[in-house]
Design an enzyme around this catalytic site. Structure first.
Site, PDB file in Angstrom:
ATOM      1  N   SER A  50      28.896  61.194  -4.672  1.00 11.52           N
ATOM      2  CA  SER A  50      28.093  59.982  -4.580  1.00 11.52           C
ATOM      3  C   SER A  50      26.722  60.311  -5.156  1.00 11.52           C
ATOM      4  O   SER A  50      26.356  61.483  -5.268  1.00 11.52           O
ATOM      5  CB  SER A  50      27.968  59.565  -3.112  1.00 11.52           C
ATOM      6  N   ARG A  51      25.962  59.252  -5.447  1.00 13.53           N
ATOM      7  CA  ARG A  51      24.603  59.529  -5.912  1.00 13.53           C
ATOM      8  C   ARG A  51      23.767  60.128  -4.784  1.00 13.53           C
ATOM      9  O   ARG A  51      22.861  60.895  -5.015  1.00 13.53           O
ATOM     10  CB  ARG A  51      23.957  58.246  -6.447  1.00 13.53           C
ATOM     11  N   HIS A  99      31.804  53.926 -16.562  1.00 14.04           N
ATOM     12  CA  HIS A  99      33.160  54.468 -16.688  1.00 14.04           C
ATOM     13  C   HIS A  99      33.275  55.459 -17.846  1.00 14.04           C
ATOM     14  O   HIS A  99      33.856  56.541 -17.708  1.00 14.04           O
ATOM     15  CB  HIS A  99      34.189  53.331 -16.885  1.00 14.04           C
ATOM     16  N   LYS A 117      39.294  49.535 -13.640  1.00 14.86           N
ATOM     17  CA  LYS A 117      39.238  48.598 -14.739  1.00 14.86           C
ATOM     18  C   LYS A 117      37.844  47.961 -14.805  1.00 14.86           C
ATOM     19  O   LYS A 117      37.211  47.823 -13.753  1.00 14.86           O
ATOM     20  CB  LYS A 117      40.340  47.540 -14.618  1.00 14.86           C
ATOM     21  N   ASP A 198      35.106  41.636 -15.603  1.00 18.02           N
ATOM     22  CA  ASP A 198      35.513  41.899 -14.224  1.00 18.02           C
ATOM     23  C   ASP A 198      36.909  41.371 -13.909  1.00 18.02           C
ATOM     24  O   ASP A 198      37.668  42.011 -13.181  1.00 18.02           O
ATOM     25  CB  ASP A 198      34.512  41.281 -13.237  1.00 18.02           C
TER      26      ASP A 198
HETATM   27  N1  LIG Z   1      41.180  47.294  -8.877  1.00 22.02           N
HETATM   28  C1  LIG Z   1      40.543  46.355  -8.186  1.00 22.02           C
HETATM   29  O1  LIG Z   1      41.152  45.562  -7.471  1.00 22.02           O
HETATM   30  C2  LIG Z   1      39.057  46.308  -8.235  1.00 22.02           C
HETATM   31  C3  LIG Z   1      38.363  45.537  -7.299  1.00 22.02           C
HETATM   32  C4  LIG Z   1      36.971  45.561  -7.334  1.00 22.02           C
HETATM   33  C5  LIG Z   1      36.311  46.303  -8.292  1.00 22.02           C
HETATM   34  N2  LIG Z   1      37.020  47.024  -9.214  1.00 22.02           N
HETATM   35  C6  LIG Z   1      36.323  47.817 -10.246  1.00 22.02           C
HETATM   36  O2  LIG Z   1      35.726  48.928  -9.598  1.00 22.02           O
HETATM   37  C7  LIG Z   1      34.441  49.198 -10.137  1.00 22.02           C
HETATM   38  C8  LIG Z   1      33.444  49.261  -8.980  1.00 22.02           C
HETATM   39  O3  LIG Z   1      33.424  48.006  -8.320  1.00 22.02           O
HETATM   40  P1  LIG Z   1      32.907  47.840  -6.809  1.00 22.02           P
HETATM   41  O4  LIG Z   1      33.166  46.436  -6.458  1.00 22.02           O
HETATM   42  O5  LIG Z   1      33.453  48.922  -5.949  1.00 22.02           O
HETATM   43  O6  LIG Z   1      31.327  48.075  -7.011  1.00 22.02           O
HETATM   44  P2  LIG Z   1      30.304  48.538  -5.917  1.00 22.02           P
HETATM   45  O7  LIG Z   1      30.699  48.087  -4.566  1.00 22.02           O
HETATM   46  O8  LIG Z   1      28.957  48.164  -6.453  1.00 22.02           O
HETATM   47  O9  LIG Z   1      30.436  50.132  -5.911  1.00 22.02           O
HETATM   48  C9  LIG Z   1      30.214  50.904  -7.051  1.00 22.02           C
HETATM   49  C10 LIG Z   1      29.758  52.278  -6.616  1.00 22.02           C
HETATM   50  O10 LIG Z   1      29.499  53.042  -7.788  1.00 22.02           O
HETATM   51  C11 LIG Z   1      28.365  53.851  -7.577  1.00 22.02           C
HETATM   52  N3  LIG Z   1      27.320  53.415  -8.522  1.00 22.02           N
HETATM   53  C12 LIG Z   1      26.610  52.298  -8.507  1.00 22.02           C
HETATM   54  N4  LIG Z   1      25.756  52.244  -9.534  1.00 22.02           N
HETATM   55  C13 LIG Z   1      25.937  53.350 -10.206  1.00 22.02           C
HETATM   56  C14 LIG Z   1      25.315  53.888 -11.333  1.00 22.02           C
HETATM   57  N5  LIG Z   1      24.343  53.238 -11.989  1.00 22.02           N
HETATM   58  N6  LIG Z   1      25.730  55.079 -11.762  1.00 22.02           N
HETATM   59  C15 LIG Z   1      26.709  55.748 -11.102  1.00 22.02           C
HETATM   60  N7  LIG Z   1      27.332  55.276  -9.994  1.00 22.02           N
HETATM   61  C16 LIG Z   1      26.938  54.099  -9.562  1.00 22.02           C
HETATM   62  C17 LIG Z   1      27.879  53.628  -6.165  1.00 22.02           C
HETATM   63  O11 LIG Z   1      28.458  54.614  -5.353  1.00 22.02           O
HETATM   64  P3  LIG Z   1      27.519  55.833  -4.848  1.00 22.02           P
HETATM   65  O12 LIG Z   1      26.319  55.209  -4.227  1.00 22.02           O
HETATM   66  O13 LIG Z   1      28.389  56.544  -3.937  1.00 22.02           O
HETATM   67  O14 LIG Z   1      27.145  56.642  -6.059  1.00 22.02           O
HETATM   68  C18 LIG Z   1      28.445  52.291  -5.818  1.00 22.02           C
HETATM   69  O15 LIG Z   1      28.673  52.147  -4.442  1.00 22.02           O
HETATM   70  C19 LIG Z   1      34.167  48.093 -11.155  1.00 22.02           C
HETATM   71  O16 LIG Z   1      34.327  48.626 -12.467  1.00 22.02           O
HETATM   72  C20 LIG Z   1      35.218  47.021 -10.888  1.00 22.02           C
HETATM   73  O17 LIG Z   1      35.676  46.388 -12.067  1.00 22.02           O
HETATM   74  C21 LIG Z   1      38.368  47.036  -9.182  1.00 22.02           C
END
Ligand SMILES: NC(=O)c1ccc[n+]([C@@H]2O[C@H](COP(=O)([O-])OP(=O)(O)OC[C@H]3O[C@@H](n4cnc5c(N)ncnc54)[C@H](OP(=O)(O)O)[C@@H]3O)[C@@H](O)[C@H]2O)c1
Length: 349
Positions: A50-51, A99, A117, A198
């Site tokens: 994590s960050r 990504h 994705k 998204d």
């Molecule tokens: N397959 C599915 O059903 C599904 C559903 C939702 C989302 N997604 C995909 O999953 C990805 C994340 O979505 P999410 O909804 O989980 O987002 P989210 O709740 O904002 O979580 C993303 C996480 O990535 C880390 N992060 C945030 N900004 C960052 C940065 N600038 N650099 C590096 N790490 C960073 C943080 O974790 P830390 O604080 O721990 O670093 C953050 O909690 C997206 O690409 C989305 O398209 C897929």
């Protein structure tokens, strides 16, 4: 693209030697997927990054990871995780815009990769990842979980059987009202915000699964003042004469359905198209019938089983979601963005 065969096995059941997983990021989807990963008999939760250290530790405690990594002054936590020889395969769950950099670092360090994705921000980035994985002989897959769900695979089986004749058109929608928070990743251009990147992967997965490669795409969208798409409509046409209409929105709630019309009936997936709970089939003017599906956990076990199966048998691509398919999807999304006038900073790299 061949849809995966319908799975009748619990994805938790081990299929070979255990894999040691590393997970990058501790956000919303990371928690949902890791909850399912923890159910797999042959998955070891080795490390999380994590960050921040507090977030890494809280996530590790919640799910039982053995090791934690967080950002240090000189390097990000994910690079430190990729240096860990105890990790075999990493799952990347950062926002879209990270990504490419994170997956490139993972592959460079010799790790197999499952990445959320969309695989990258554009086709050029996705192609670089596919090339690096191939050159290094490493596994790479975009986490398009729908492709491995028994309901989606069953829909493909019904279509192949000819029960509704030959498919002619597809209509698919996916929309939700995203919080009006400019700092959230979904609204932020720097994070690859907007409905297209998204959500469109899901209707596109249906369109590619049913009709394959389109001969043409027409995209129209309504953009926010920040220049991302609040909603969009994609029309795909095919050499066969088939048509697909795909709608995604971050400003409207929609049922999230896919309807396929054929020469001898129709099939509708309900609730929602990324994880269908019902298939309704009406064939040859007869009564409609409904097939219902339940998934263990959150439903991500099937894609996790596919990654595990591939690595246990020495495959560097899933035949059902290879990197080339992700590159092709990004090419379609790039063209849709070009037509709608959406540019991200990564396009200039
Ligand atoms: N397959 C599915 O059903 C599904 C559903 C939702 C989302 N997604 C995909 O999953 C990805 C994340 O979505 P999410 O909804 O989980 O987002 P989210 O709740 O904002 O979580 C993303 C996480 O990535 C880390 N992060 C945030 N900004 C960052 C940065 N600038 N650099 C590096 N790490 C960073 C943080 O974790 P830390 O604080 O721990 O670093 C953050 O909690 C997206 O690409 C989305 O398209 C897929």
């Amino acid at each position: 693209m061949l849809p995966a065969p319908v799975s009748t096995q619990d994805p938790a059941t081990a299929t070979g030697r255990p894999l040691r997983w590393g997970v990058v990021a501790t956000g919303t989807i990371a928690a949902r997927v890791v909850a399912d990963l923890a159910l797999l008999d042959d998955a070891i939760l080795q490390a999380v990054s994590s960050r921040t250290e507090a977030s890494a530790r809280a996530f590790a405690r919640r799910f039982g990871f053995a090791e934690v990594y967080s950002d240090a002054e000189d390097r990000p936590g994910y690079e430190r995780l990729f240096d860990d020889p105890a990790v075999d395969v990493v799952y990347i769950a950062t926002p879209h815009a990270q990504h490419h950099a994170v997956a490139m670092a993972a592959l460079t360090a010799g790790k197999h990769v499952l990445c959320e994705k969309p695989l990258a921000m554009n086709a050029r980035q996705a192609g670089e990842l596919a090339d690096l994985a191939r050159d290094r002989g490493l596994f790479l897959m975009e986490a398009v979980w729908t492709r491995f769900l028994p309901s989606f695979c069953r829909a493909a089986e019904i279509l192949r059987s000819g029960e509704i004749g030959s498919a002619q058109w597809l209509q698919a929608d996916l929309g939700f009202v995203a919080p009006d928070d400019p700092a959230s990743r979904i609204q932020d251009p720097a994070a690859g915000g907007g409905a297209l990147l998204d959500l469109a992967v899901y209707p596109l997965t249906w369109a590619l699964g049913v009709f394959g490669e389109p001969s043409d795409i027409v995209a129209r969208g309504a953009l926010t003042p920040e220049g991302i798409d609040r909603q969009n409509a994609l029309t795909l046409t095919y050499a066969s004469g088939a048509c697909a209409q795909l709608l995604t929105s971050i400003g409207a709630d929609s049922p999230g359905e896919a309807t396929i019309a054929g020469t001898e009936g129709w099939l509708r997936s309900a609730g929602p198209l990324f994880n269908p709970r019902e298939l309704v089939i009406q064939a040859k003017g007869g009564p409609a019938r409904t097939e219902r599906f339940e998934v263990p956990g959150n439903g991500f076990g099937y894609e996790l089983r596919e990654v595990t199966r591939c690595l246990q048998s020495g495959l560097t691509d899933s035949p059902y979601m290879p990197p080339a398919e992700s590159v092709r999807m990004m090419e379609l999304l790039d063209e849709a963005r070009r037509q709608m006038g959406i540019r991200y900073a990564s396009d200039a790299d």
